[in-house]
Structure formats: structure tokens, C-alpha cells
Design a protein around this motif. Structure first.
Motif, PDB file in Angstrom:
ATOM      1  N   GLY A  14     -18.701 -52.100 -17.687  1.00 46.49           N
ATOM      2  CA  GLY A  14     -19.978 -51.716 -17.090  1.00 46.49           C
ATOM      3  C   GLY A  14     -20.207 -52.160 -15.663  1.00 46.49           C
ATOM      4  O   GLY A  14     -21.268 -51.903 -15.090  1.00 46.49           O
ATOM      5  N   THR A  15     -19.230 -52.796 -15.044  1.00 47.67           N
ATOM      6  CA  THR A  15     -19.361 -53.280 -13.678  1.00 47.67           C
ATOM      7  C   THR A  15     -18.979 -52.190 -12.676  1.00 47.67           C
ATOM      8  O   THR A  15     -17.911 -51.578 -12.820  1.00 47.67           O
ATOM      9  CB  THR A  15     -18.431 -54.497 -13.459  1.00 47.67           C
ATOM     10  N   PRO A  16     -19.803 -51.942 -11.645  1.00 45.80           N
ATOM     11  CA  PRO A  16     -19.411 -50.989 -10.609  1.00 45.80           C
ATOM     12  C   PRO A  16     -18.208 -51.514  -9.821  1.00 45.80           C
ATOM     13  O   PRO A  16     -18.126 -52.704  -9.521  1.00 45.80           O
ATOM     14  CB  PRO A  16     -20.644 -50.892  -9.705  1.00 45.80           C
ATOM     15  N   VAL A  17     -17.285 -50.609  -9.513  1.00 46.50           N
ATOM     16  CA  VAL A  17     -16.080 -50.975  -8.768  1.00 46.50           C
ATOM     17  C   VAL A  17     -15.960 -50.034  -7.572  1.00 46.50           C
ATOM     18  O   VAL A  17     -15.996 -48.812  -7.732  1.00 46.50           O
ATOM     19  CB  VAL A  17     -14.814 -50.842  -9.654  1.00 46.50           C
ATOM     20  N   ASN A  18     -15.821 -50.602  -6.389  1.00 48.63           N
ATOM     21  CA  ASN A  18     -15.532 -49.809  -5.195  1.00 48.63           C
ATOM     22  C   ASN A  18     -14.031 -49.531  -5.204  1.00 48.63           C
ATOM     23  O   ASN A  18     -13.233 -50.478  -5.248  1.00 48.63           O
ATOM     24  CB  ASN A  18     -15.909 -50.570  -3.927  1.00 48.63           C
ATOM     25  N   LEU A  19     -13.667 -48.269  -5.143  1.00 51.91           N
ATOM     26  CA  LEU A  19     -12.243 -47.952  -5.160  1.00 51.91           C
ATOM     27  C   LEU A  19     -11.551 -48.385  -3.873  1.00 51.91           C
ATOM     28  O   LEU A  19     -10.324 -48.452  -3.824  1.00 51.91           O
ATOM     29  CB  LEU A  19     -12.032 -46.479  -5.477  1.00 51.91           C
ATOM     30  N   SER A  20     -12.330 -48.748  -2.871  1.00 53.67           N
ATOM     31  CA  SER A  20     -11.749 -49.343  -1.660  1.00 53.67           C
ATOM     32  C   SER A  20     -11.086 -50.688  -1.978  1.00 53.67           C
ATOM     33  O   SER A  20     -10.261 -51.166  -1.204  1.00 53.67           O
ATOM     34  CB  SER A  20     -12.815 -49.521  -0.577  1.00 53.67           C
ATOM     35  N   ASP A  21     -11.429 -51.267  -3.137  1.00 58.47           N
ATOM     36  CA  ASP A  21     -10.758 -52.507  -3.565  1.00 58.47           C
ATOM     37  C   ASP A  21      -9.252 -52.297  -3.717  1.00 58.47           C
ATOM     38  O   ASP A  21      -8.492 -53.265  -3.725  1.00 58.47           O
ATOM     39  CB  ASP A  21     -11.319 -52.992  -4.909  1.00 58.47           C
ATOM     40  N   TYR A  22      -8.819 -51.041  -3.859  1.00 61.07           N
ATOM     41  CA  TYR A  22      -7.406 -50.739  -4.071  1.00 61.07           C
ATOM     42  C   TYR A  22      -6.715 -50.249  -2.800  1.00 61.07           C
ATOM     43  O   TYR A  22      -5.572 -49.781  -2.861  1.00 61.07           O
ATOM     44  CB  TYR A  22      -7.255 -49.728  -5.207  1.00 61.07           C
TER      45      TYR A  22
END
Length: 161
Positions: A14-22
Motif C-alpha cells: 500500500g505504499t506509494p512508490v516513485n518509479l524514479s527510484d529505479y
């Protein structure tokens, strides 16, 4: 900047993830299902992840219930299938649509960039999309492509970048 890095997704917990993390990673995006004939590919995907994660590969699993109702479970049931049955340790996300008007923006982008043989639509579970370290889509793999058969291609991509 790659469109990939402007997108977000919700993790399985359920945590939002920024795909910029990858950013800077070789990213393999896979639409998954827990009750599909291809579900055993989870083991092969995990093996790829273990072999190449230290070299920069990340696998992102997106459960989807659009194909034969083969992912009916909630987040806890999906996590249990992935972790207990297949030892999945790569990032898994909340259930999404991968085709149609409600498709997740990631899948809208990927299917435009890498259409399949019969057009842009995804035909079944475990369709795989490889995205380069620069965020550019590289290759689409069909559901029948076994993860282990992708190892040489992934190795080559990691060496080139």
C-alpha cells in the motif's frame, strides 16, 4: 527524462512508490497472476533477480486479474503466493489493469512503446517488458518466454550499460 521516471505505483503493502527510484537500473516489468499456468515463472523471475540484482537489474511485478480471473486474491493472498510458494523478493505492486481504458499509466506507456505481434494490447499474464538503465524501453517478451531464456539477453544489456 524518461516517462518511466514520472510515474508512480502502489506497492503490494500500500505504499506509494516513485518509479524514479529505479533510475539507473535495468528494469523488467511483468504482469503476474497467482492462478495461471505461467505462475511457476515466479521461480524463474526470482532466479534472474538473484543472479543479476547486484549488477543493476530490478524486477517489478504487477498482479493483474484481467485474464481469466487468475488473480482474484487481495494483497495479502498475493504476497503469500509470491513469498511462500516462490520465494519472491523482488518488488511487487498492488493489483492493476494492464489493458483497456483503466490500464495503469506504466502499461499504457509500455504498450505504446513496445507493441506486440497483434497490436498494442497485452494478451495474457506474464508479458514482460525490459527497460534500459536510461529509462528507454528495450524489448517485449511474451508470456511463453521463460525467464531463464532471457538471462543471456539481460546479461548483454547489463554489460552494455
Amino acid at each position: 527524462m524518461s516517462p518511466l521516471y514520472t510515474l508512480t505505483a502502489t506497492s503490494l503493502n500500500g505504499t506509494p512508490v516513485n518509479l524514479s527510484d529505479y533510475a539507473g537500473k535495468l528494469v523488467l516489468v511483468v504482469n503476474t497472476a497467482s492462478q495461471c499456468g505461467f505462475t511457476p515463472q515466479y521461480a524463474g523471475l526470482e532466479a534472474l533477480y538473484q543472479e543479476f540484482k547486484d549488477q543493476g537489474l530490478v524486477i517489478l511485478g504487477f498482479p493483474c486479474n484481467q485474464f481469466g480471473g487468475q488473480e482474484p486474491g487481495d494483497a495479502d493472498q498475493i504476497a503469500q503466493t509470491c513469498q511462500i510458494n516462490y520465494g519472491v523478493s523482488f518488488p511487487m505492486f498492488a493489483k492493476v489493469d494492464v489493458k483497456g481504458s483503466n490500464a495503469h499509466p506504466l502499461y499504457k506507456w509500455l504498450t505504446r512503446a513496445l507493441p506486440g505481434w497483434l497490436g498494442k494490447s497485452i494478451k495474457w499474464n506474464f508479458t514482460k517488458f525490459l527497460i534500459g538503465r536510461d529509462g528507454a524501453p528495450i524489448k517485449r517478451f511474451s508470456s511463453i518466454t521463460k525467464p531463464e531464456s532471457m538471462a543471456a539477453f539481460i546479461r548483454k544489456q547489463l554489460q552494455q550499460s
